[in-house]
Scaffold this motif. Structure first.
Motif, mmCIF file in Angstrom:
data_model
loop_
_atom_site.group_PDB
_atom_site.id
_atom_site.type_symbol
_atom_site.label_atom_id
_atom_site.label_comp_id
_atom_site.label_asym_id
_atom_site.label_seq_id
_atom_site.Cartn_x
_atom_site.Cartn_y
_atom_site.Cartn_z
ATOM 1 N N SER A 176 -9.381 -46.237 -2.621
ATOM 2 C CA SER A 176 -8.502 -47.396 -2.462
ATOM 3 C C SER A 176 -7.579 -47.207 -1.264
ATOM 4 O O SER A 176 -6.632 -47.971 -1.086
ATOM 5 N N ARG B 6 3.394 -56.910 3.886
ATOM 6 C CA ARG B 6 3.555 -57.912 2.829
ATOM 7 C C ARG B 6 4.714 -58.799 3.241
ATOM 8 O O ARG B 6 5.856 -58.352 3.285
ATOM 9 N N PHE B 59 0.894 -64.328 -8.849
ATOM 10 C CA PHE B 59 0.063 -63.115 -8.933
ATOM 11 C C PHE B 59 -1.326 -63.460 -8.416
ATOM 12 O O PHE B 59 -2.065 -64.184 -9.081
ATOM 13 N N SER B 61 -4.161 -62.287 -8.349
ATOM 14 C CA SER B 61 -5.366 -62.047 -9.144
ATOM 15 C C SER B 61 -4.963 -61.485 -10.502
ATOM 16 O O SER B 61 -3.832 -61.044 -10.701
ATOM 17 N N VAL B 63 -5.885 -58.745 -11.710
ATOM 18 C CA VAL B 63 -5.550 -57.336 -11.548
ATOM 19 C C VAL B 63 -4.108 -57.180 -11.058
ATOM 20 O O VAL B 63 -3.347 -56.357 -11.582
ATOM 21 N N HIS B 64 -3.712 -58.002 -10.089
ATOM 22 C CA HIS B 64 -2.317 -57.957 -9.651
ATOM 23 C C HIS B 64 -1.374 -58.190 -10.839
ATOM 24 O O HIS B 64 -0.377 -57.493 -10.999
ATOM 25 N N VAL B 67 -1.323 -55.124 -13.096
ATOM 26 C CA VAL B 67 -0.659 -53.983 -12.467
ATOM 27 C C VAL B 67 0.855 -54.212 -12.454
ATOM 28 O O VAL B 67 1.641 -53.291 -12.716
ATOM 29 N N ALA B 123 -8.471 -51.741 -9.528
ATOM 30 C CA ALA B 123 -7.825 -52.338 -8.356
ATOM 31 C C ALA B 123 -8.508 -51.904 -7.068
ATOM 32 O O ALA B 123 -8.818 -50.731 -6.885
ATOM 33 N N SER B 126 -6.787 -54.423 -1.911
ATOM 34 C CA SER B 126 -5.819 -55.520 -1.809
ATOM 35 C C SER B 126 -4.640 -55.332 -2.761
ATOM 36 O O SER B 126 -3.643 -56.026 -2.663
ATOM 37 N N VAL B 127 -4.767 -54.398 -3.675
ATOM 38 C CA VAL B 127 -3.697 -54.165 -4.633
ATOM 39 C C VAL B 127 -3.059 -52.811 -4.385
ATOM 40 O O VAL B 127 -2.194 -52.368 -5.146
ATOM 41 N N SER B 128 -3.451 -52.145 -3.299
ATOM 42 C CA SER B 128 -3.052 -50.745 -3.173
ATOM 43 C C SER B 128 -1.533 -50.585 -3.095
ATOM 44 O O SER B 128 -0.988 -49.604 -3.609
ATOM 45 N N GLU B 130 0.745 -52.252 -4.711
ATOM 46 C CA GLU B 130 1.283 -52.290 -6.069
ATOM 47 C C GLU B 130 0.884 -51.037 -6.849
ATOM 48 O O GLU B 130 1.680 -50.483 -7.604
#
Lengths: 198, 198
Positions: A176, B6, B59, B61, B63-64, B67, B123, B126-128, B130
């Motif tokens: 990741s 971000r 959020f 997704s 997963v977001h 998390v 994840a 794209s979620v790294s 978080e």
DNA sequence: GGGTAATCTAGAACACGTTCCAGCATGGCG
DNA sequence: CGCCATGCTGGAACGTGTTCTAGATTACCC
């Protein structure tokens, strides 16, 4: 006691074995190109020359398919490693080197690695037998690298478990993009210190 | 240099903050009941009194969302632990006990834990950010438990990383039913031995 | 208060994993 | 050879995550 929980796999005919191989090969190929999301069941079926329903008969889910792919790949690594074991004085170093070698093997096809590891960690209970098998191969890889002349002690087995945890988790963080290869190496070496403690 | 990758979160209005909270609460509730798959985005939106598009604005997704839920929960644990730290002579034992306490906290809502951890390990990049945040909180939890009077050494930080890997991976194996709580405790204790090595 | 940009809503639409079905092929057995 | 059970095929259909759109609401600024 001839039946196991998993309804004792009836032996596959030659054609069936060939189909299974074709499917695994296709899955690995698609994964190599685009990772987990590029492995689309319809496409796997089509490229393997197999109906969708048949694909699902061989592998009951996408996760099963990719975990089986990982089993395949790991077994190849294991054979390679047994043919050309890492040499060195220190058991901990041998284990770390062996795992890093495997790591670099995965690194050669990062998208494939991503797909397999995502599947592995996303697997729920319905795949636990297969995941366990992967875990067993990994553990054996480590034990092989330790080069024991006698059965491992309780402490050694405990250390192997932690090394295995570290291996999996470090792999995930690398995939990741949250850790570098160098960092992975350090983490593995740290965990391997547990082998040379009393 | 005032902008981050971000796009520097604009401060939320009160109504927006309330919406966010409602969503997180709903997600946790649904997860507690049926785990990862019971958290269905349409239902989260409806129960939160929010349109589906809005949910996705908050959020990006599922997963977001999960998390973020884990961040929330971990922060609660962290506060609890800071209020009532584990006592004991040995730093390794304190760390292991602290993590086991957190573990039992998760165990109290196993389905919620399953949902959050599945999300965490599934994840992708794209979620790294978080996920990294979660990792930072976990690391801090461990450092707190060590009760250092001076900055941690390089070796200690390395050990913390391995303990964190062990924690995550052990959690995963427990959730998928491949390891008992007792085994998790042993694994954590083994990893914590790294803290008391020279 | 009026104007404007950002946000929210309801709901349709799309993608992909998964399931199901009706009929065809295959392989073993009498 | 003919029969039957099992496996395979093509394709439709369903569920859920995600995206998109048109219009209503809200927040902010003058």
């Amino acid at each position: 006691m001839t039946t196991s929980p998993r309804p004792a796999a009836p032996p596959l005919t030659e054609r069936q074995e060939a189909r299974r191989r074709r499917i695994l090969h296709t899955a690995a190929q698609l994964a190599s190109r685009g990772g987990f999301e590029a492995v689309q069941m319809r496409e796997v079926a089509e490229l393997s020359g197999v109906a969708l329903g048949t694909l699902y008969r061989y592998f009951p889910s996408k996760v099963h398919l990719l975990v089986a792919t990982m089993q395949d790949q790991l077994q190849l690594f294991q054979e390679q490693t047994r043919k050309h074991p890492v040499v060195g004085e220190d058991a901990g170093a041998r284990v770390a080197d062996t795992l890093m070698r495997t790591f670099r093997g995965l690194q050669r096809e990062p998208q494939l690695a991503e797909a397999m590891v995502r599947a592995l960690t996303f697997a729920d209970r319905s795949v636990s037998a297969e995941v366990d098998q992967v875990s067993r191969i990994t553990g054996q890889l480590i034990l092989d690298a330790m080069g024991l002349t006698e059965p491992p002690t309780r402490e050694q087995l405990a250390a192997v478990r932690v090394i295995e945890h570290t291996w999996h988790s470090a792999l995930v963080t690398w995939l990741s993009g949250r850790a570098s290869i160098a960092q992975v190496r350090i983490d593995l070496e740290t965990a391997c210190k547990l082998l040379t403690m009393d």
